[in-house]
Design an enzyme around this catalytic site. Sequence first.
Site, PDB file in Angstrom:
ATOM      1  N   SER A  23       0.931  -1.568   0.047  1.00 51.77           N
ATOM      2  CA  SER A  23      -0.087  -0.393   0.271  1.00 51.77           C
ATOM      3  C   SER A  23       1.151   1.220  -0.142  1.00 51.77           C
ATOM      4  CB  SER A  23      -0.816  -0.068   1.128  1.00 51.77           C
ATOM      5  OG  SER A  23      -0.268  -0.321   2.706  1.00 51.77           O
TER       6      SER A  23
ATOM      7  N   HIS B 190       0.199   4.551   7.957  1.00 51.10           N
ATOM      8  CA  HIS B 190       0.517   5.006   6.649  1.00 51.10           C
ATOM      9  C   HIS B 190       1.164   6.460   6.797  1.00 51.10           C
ATOM     10  CE1 HIS B 190      -1.981   2.035   4.818  1.00 51.10           C
ATOM     11  NE2 HIS B 190      -1.044   1.560   4.267  1.00 51.10           N
TER      12      HIS B 190
ATOM     13  N   ASP C  64      -3.311   8.028   8.594  1.00 51.62           N
ATOM     14  CA  ASP C  64      -3.789   6.976   9.434  1.00 51.62           C
ATOM     15  C   ASP C  64      -3.085   6.247  10.337  1.00 51.62           C
ATOM     16  OD1 ASP C  64      -2.446   4.789   7.888  1.00 51.62           O
ATOM     17  OD2 ASP C  64      -4.558   4.703   6.500  1.00 51.62           O
TER      18      ASP C  64
END
Length: 360
Positions: free
Chosen positions: A47, A338, A335
Amino acid sequence: MASSHFLATYNSKVIFCVFVLLWSACEGLIKLPKNVTVPAVFAFGDSIVDQGNNNDMPTVARANFMPYGKDFEGGVSTGRFGNGKTPPDMLAEELGITELIPAYLDPNLKLEDLKKGVSFASGGCGYDPETAKLVSAISLSDQVKLFKEYIGKLKAAVGEAETHYILTNSFYMVVAGSDDLINTYFPLGLQLVYNLNSYSDLMVSSASSFIQEIYKLGARRIAVFSLPPVGCVPSQRTLAGGGYRMCVEKYNRAAQLVNSKLSSECKSLAKKLPKSRVVYIDIYEPLLDLIQRPQNYGFEVADRGCCGTGLIEVIILCNKFSETCPDDTKYVFWDSYHPSEKAYKVLLNQVIQKYVNSFF
């Protein structure tokens, strides 16, 4: 009056230029050696470098909804797992290639995008093939298949010679491994099947095979990013850090073990693969320093994210109903997993200064 206006305008431009110079070296373009070009940037992994490949996948590991992309151009949720640009975008911009690296599966992909690079990465992917299966992400082996498909499209569009030129002169980012530890190994109790030494061997063996696969397809300048201090990301502090939400040291030690083996394997591959530049990029120590001493980099908060409470919100838990902090530039994390766009910029600038010459 005209003279005063000129001076005021001139002074404001000088101040602006000084600020830009300090922050990004007037666009921050990497100065390449003579006769060296980097036509494109490619990304593989998880991600951190997924630019939106998961958007139409049947997976919870998606970020194509608000508040993701809050600070992106036009405030658009592109599927990037952050508030703004991510490392592939920033590297491509620093190299003077393009402002944004798109997801390969973006339905609006154009020929010019193909020539400047794409991301094949998928949120939730790991070196362990089982990690991607857990969240229905695109595994590394399937990312290689997409890369082969991409090469076919590129050859059809620009011919064999230009395709070879693009493939052999571009930058390749490989970012994976974190999800293996904190989504697979520790929570699923794989300690009963593998001890940490054998599981780290599995991860590094898979990483090595993957690197050799993309090398066979033309990749030469390959940046392999280390695992970060996964025990210090906000979600893991919340889930396993006790009442005081301390960094989870056993997770960090596991990451360090993988990193030591990954570093050695990259050195071995660099010698083994002719004309390659396989470079291990340490982001463990720089990110840990950001977390431990945020004020040194202009941050105020490093133990929680900007989204929601910042303690646990990530992917579907960070959504349009989650309030966000007033100023995400004060937060190391966007978040609970990340980093923020600003943190990425700080880390990438450090990586460029330390490693860029290793690729030429």
